[in-house]
Design a protein around this motif. Structure first.
Motif, PDB file in Angstrom:
ATOM      1  N   LEU A  45       0.821  -1.209   0.000  1.00  0.00           N
ATOM      2  CA  LEU A  45       0.000   0.000   0.000  1.00  0.00           C
ATOM      3  C   LEU A  45       0.858   1.262   0.000  1.00  0.00           C
ATOM      4  O   LEU A  45       0.347   2.359   0.157  1.00  0.00           O
ATOM      5  N   THR A  46       2.144   1.101  -0.212  1.00  0.00           N
ATOM      6  CA  THR A  46       3.098   2.202  -0.157  1.00  0.00           C
ATOM      7  C   THR A  46       3.532   2.592  -1.561  1.00  0.00           C
ATOM      8  O   THR A  46       3.804   1.729  -2.388  1.00  0.00           O
ATOM      9  N   GLY A  47       3.613   3.870  -1.811  1.00  0.00           N
ATOM     10  CA  GLY A  47       4.071   4.354  -3.107  1.00  0.00           C
ATOM     11  C   GLY A  47       5.578   4.204  -3.263  1.00  0.00           C
ATOM     12  O   GLY A  47       6.317   4.080  -2.284  1.00  0.00           O
ATOM     13  N   MET A  48       6.032   4.225  -4.506  1.00  0.00           N
ATOM     14  CA  MET A  48       7.454   4.026  -4.793  1.00  0.00           C
ATOM     15  C   MET A  48       8.344   5.097  -4.170  1.00  0.00           C
ATOM     16  O   MET A  48       9.460   4.784  -3.747  1.00  0.00           O
ATOM     17  N   ASP A  49       7.907   6.330  -4.068  1.00  0.00           N
ATOM     18  CA  ASP A  49       8.738   7.362  -3.445  1.00  0.00           C
ATOM     19  C   ASP A  49       9.059   7.005  -1.994  1.00  0.00           C
ATOM     20  O   ASP A  49      10.202   7.119  -1.553  1.00  0.00           O
ATOM     21  N   GLU A  50       8.047   6.551  -1.258  1.00  0.00           N
ATOM     22  CA  GLU A  50       8.270   6.163   0.143  1.00  0.00           C
ATOM     23  C   GLU A  50       9.106   4.889   0.233  1.00  0.00           C
ATOM     24  O   GLU A  50       9.960   4.766   1.115  1.00  0.00           O
ATOM     25  N   ILE A  51       8.882   3.943  -0.671  1.00  0.00           N
ATOM     26  CA  ILE A  51       9.689   2.716  -0.677  1.00  0.00           C
ATOM     27  C   ILE A  51      11.153   3.068  -0.929  1.00  0.00           C
ATOM     28  O   ILE A  51      12.046   2.573  -0.235  1.00  0.00           O
ATOM     29  N   ARG A  52      11.410   3.928  -1.901  1.00  0.00           N
ATOM     30  CA  ARG A  52      12.796   4.345  -2.187  1.00  0.00           C
ATOM     31  C   ARG A  52      13.453   4.989  -0.967  1.00  0.00           C
ATOM     32  O   ARG A  52      14.632   4.766  -0.691  1.00  0.00           O
ATOM     33  N   GLU A  53      12.680   5.771  -0.244  1.00  0.00           N
ATOM     34  CA  GLU A  53      13.209   6.467   0.934  1.00  0.00           C
ATOM     35  C   GLU A  53      13.486   5.507   2.092  1.00  0.00           C
ATOM     36  O   GLU A  53      14.533   5.583   2.729  1.00  0.00           O
ATOM     37  N   LYS A  54      12.552   4.604   2.355  1.00  0.00           N
ATOM     38  CA  LYS A  54      12.644   3.770   3.546  1.00  0.00           C
ATOM     39  C   LYS A  54      13.297   2.413   3.326  1.00  0.00           C
ATOM     40  O   LYS A  54      13.780   1.801   4.284  1.00  0.00           O
ATOM     41  N   SER A  55      13.296   1.937   2.093  1.00  0.00           N
ATOM     42  CA  SER A  55      13.857   0.619   1.808  1.00  0.00           C
ATOM     43  C   SER A  55      14.467   0.605   0.408  1.00  0.00           C
ATOM     44  O   SER A  55      13.907   0.017  -0.521  1.00  0.00           O
ATOM     45  N   PRO A  56      15.617   1.231   0.257  1.00  0.00           N
ATOM     46  CA  PRO A  56      16.235   1.330  -1.070  1.00  0.00           C
ATOM     47  C   PRO A  56      16.495  -0.023  -1.734  1.00  0.00           C
ATOM     48  O   PRO A  56      16.374  -0.144  -2.954  1.00  0.00           O
ATOM     49  N   ASP A  57      16.833  -1.045  -0.954  1.00  0.00           N
ATOM     50  CA  ASP A  57      17.087  -2.365  -1.547  1.00  0.00           C
ATOM     51  C   ASP A  57      15.810  -2.973  -2.125  1.00  0.00           C
ATOM     52  O   ASP A  57      15.828  -3.602  -3.187  1.00  0.00           O
ATOM     53  N   TYR A  58      14.687  -2.794  -1.447  1.00  0.00           N
ATOM     54  CA  TYR A  58      13.395  -3.275  -1.948  1.00  0.00           C
ATOM     55  C   TYR A  58      13.034  -2.512  -3.223  1.00  0.00           C
ATOM     56  O   TYR A  58      12.612  -3.105  -4.224  1.00  0.00           O
ATOM     57  N   ALA A  59      13.219  -1.195  -3.202  1.00  0.00           N
ATOM     58  CA  ALA A  59      12.933  -0.386  -4.389  1.00  0.00           C
ATOM     59  C   ALA A  59      13.773  -0.852  -5.570  1.00  0.00           C
ATOM     60  O   ALA A  59      13.261  -0.999  -6.685  1.00  0.00           O
ATOM     61  N   ALA A  60      15.047  -1.097  -5.327  1.00  0.00           N
ATOM     62  CA  ALA A  60      15.931  -1.558  -6.405  1.00  0.00           C
ATOM     63  C   ALA A  60      15.481  -2.907  -6.946  1.00  0.00           C
ATOM     64  O   ALA A  60      15.489  -3.137  -8.165  1.00  0.00           O
ATOM     65  N   ALA A  61      15.062  -3.807  -6.060  1.00  0.00           N
ATOM     66  CA  ALA A  61      14.584  -5.127  -6.488  1.00  0.00           C
ATOM     67  C   ALA A  61      13.301  -4.995  -7.309  1.00  0.00           C
ATOM     68  O   ALA A  61      13.125  -5.677  -8.322  1.00  0.00           O
ATOM     69  N   LEU A  62      12.397  -4.114  -6.893  1.00  0.00           N
ATOM     70  CA  LEU A  62      11.166  -3.896  -7.654  1.00  0.00           C
ATOM     71  C   LEU A  62      11.492  -3.361  -9.047  1.00  0.00           C
ATOM     72  O   LEU A  62      10.956  -3.838 -10.051  1.00  0.00           O
ATOM     73  N   GLU A  63      12.365  -2.386  -9.104  1.00  0.00           N
ATOM     74  CA  GLU A  63      12.707  -1.767 -10.381  1.00  0.00           C
ATOM     75  C   GLU A  63      13.470  -2.720 -11.297  1.00  0.00           C
ATOM     76  O   GLU A  63      13.340  -2.649 -12.514  1.00  0.00           O
ATOM     77  N   ALA A  64      14.217  -3.652 -10.707  1.00  0.00           N
ATOM     78  CA  ALA A  64      14.969  -4.635 -11.494  1.00  0.00           C
ATOM     79  C   ALA A  64      14.135  -5.870 -11.831  1.00  0.00           C
ATOM     80  O   ALA A  64      14.556  -6.722 -12.605  1.00  0.00           O
ATOM     81  N   GLY A  65      12.927  -5.960 -11.224  1.00  0.00           N
ATOM     82  CA  GLY A  65      12.072  -7.117 -11.479  1.00  0.00           C
ATOM     83  C   GLY A  65      12.574  -8.400 -10.844  1.00  0.00           C
ATOM     84  O   GLY A  65      12.311  -9.482 -11.363  1.00  0.00           O
ATOM     85  N   CYS A  66      13.258  -8.291  -9.705  1.00  0.00           N
ATOM     86  CA  CYS A  66      13.788  -9.509  -9.077  1.00  0.00           C
ATOM     87  C   CYS A  66      13.225  -9.738  -7.673  1.00  0.00           C
ATOM     88  O   CYS A  66      13.906 -10.272  -6.802  1.00  0.00           O
ATOM     89  N   VAL A  67      11.969  -9.378  -7.469  1.00  0.00           N
ATOM     90  CA  VAL A  67      11.273  -9.676  -6.217  1.00  0.00           C
ATOM     91  C   VAL A  67      10.848 -11.144  -6.298  1.00  0.00           C
ATOM     92  O   VAL A  67      10.427 -11.606  -7.356  1.00  0.00           O
ATOM     93  N   PRO A  68      10.930 -11.905  -5.177  1.00  0.00           N
ATOM     94  CA  PRO A  68      10.675 -13.345  -5.255  1.00  0.00           C
ATOM     95  C   PRO A  68       9.222 -13.744  -5.518  1.00  0.00           C
ATOM     96  O   PRO A  68       8.935 -14.925  -5.709  1.00  0.00           O
ATOM     97  N   CYS A  69       8.310 -12.779  -5.556  1.00  0.00           N
ATOM     98  CA  CYS A  69       6.915 -13.075  -5.851  1.00  0.00           C
ATOM     99  C   CYS A  69       6.263 -11.807  -6.408  1.00  0.00           C
ATOM    100  O   CYS A  69       6.782 -10.720  -6.238  1.00  0.00           O
ATOM    101  N   PRO A  70       5.129 -11.941  -7.092  1.00  0.00           N
ATOM    102  CA  PRO A  70       4.473 -10.759  -7.659  1.00  0.00           C
ATOM    103  C   PRO A  70       4.050  -9.763  -6.581  1.00  0.00           C
ATOM    104  O   PRO A  70       3.757 -10.140  -5.455  1.00  0.00           O
ATOM    105  N   ARG A  71       4.006  -8.496  -6.968  1.00  0.00           N
ATOM    106  CA  ARG A  71       3.589  -7.416  -6.066  1.00  0.00           C
ATOM    107  C   ARG A  71       2.343  -6.750  -6.617  1.00  0.00           C
ATOM    108  O   ARG A  71       2.296  -6.358  -7.774  1.00  0.00           O
ATOM    109  N   ALA A  72       1.326  -6.638  -5.781  1.00  0.00           N
ATOM    110  CA  ALA A  72       0.117  -5.897  -6.132  1.00  0.00           C
ATOM    111  C   ALA A  72       0.129  -4.591  -5.358  1.00  0.00           C
ATOM    112  O   ALA A  72       0.609  -4.545  -4.235  1.00  0.00           O
ATOM    113  N   SER A  73      -0.360  -3.561  -5.976  1.00  0.00           N
ATOM    114  CA  SER A  73      -0.406  -2.289  -5.260  1.00  0.00           C
ATOM    115  C   SER A  73      -1.783  -1.688  -5.356  1.00  0.00           C
ATOM    116  O   SER A  73      -2.627  -2.139  -6.062  1.00  0.00           O
TER     117      SER A  73
END
Length: 73
Positions: A45-73
Motif C-alpha cells: 500500500l506504499t508508493g514508490m517514493d516512500e519505498i525508495r526512501e525507507k527501503s532502497p534495496d526493496y525499491a531496487a529489487a522492484l525496479e529490477a524485477g527480481c522480487v521473489p513473488c508478484p507485487r500488487a499495489s
C-alpha cells in the motif's frame, strides 16, 4: 518477521503480515524467507517514493524485477 494471521477454517490459503521488505532486515534474508515460505504475492500500500526512501534495496529489487513473488499495489 512474517506473522501469520488466523483465517477461518473454511478459508483456503494463508495470510501473513510483514513490514516493508528490507526495511528492518537485509534484502537477501527477506527474499530467502519468502521463497522458503512459498509466499505467492505481496500487497503493498506504499508508493514508490516512500519505498525508495525507507527501503532502497526493496525499491531496487522492484525496479529490477527480481522480487521473489508478484507485487500488487
Amino acid at each position: 518477521m512474517f506473522r501469520r494471521i488466523q483465517l477461518t477454517e473454511t478459508t483456503p490459503g494463508a495470510l501473513f503480515l510483514h513490514s516493508m521488505p528490507a526495511r528492518y532486515e537485509e534484502w537477501d534474508a527477506f527474499s530467502e524467507q519468502a521463497r522458503e515460505m512459498q509466499i505467492d504475492g505481496i500487497v503493498c500500500l506504499t508508493g514508490m517514493d516512500e519505498i525508495r526512501e525507507k527501503s532502497p534495496d526493496y525499491a531496487a529489487a522492484l525496479e529490477a524485477g527480481c522480487v521473489p513473488c508478484p507485487r500488487a499495489s
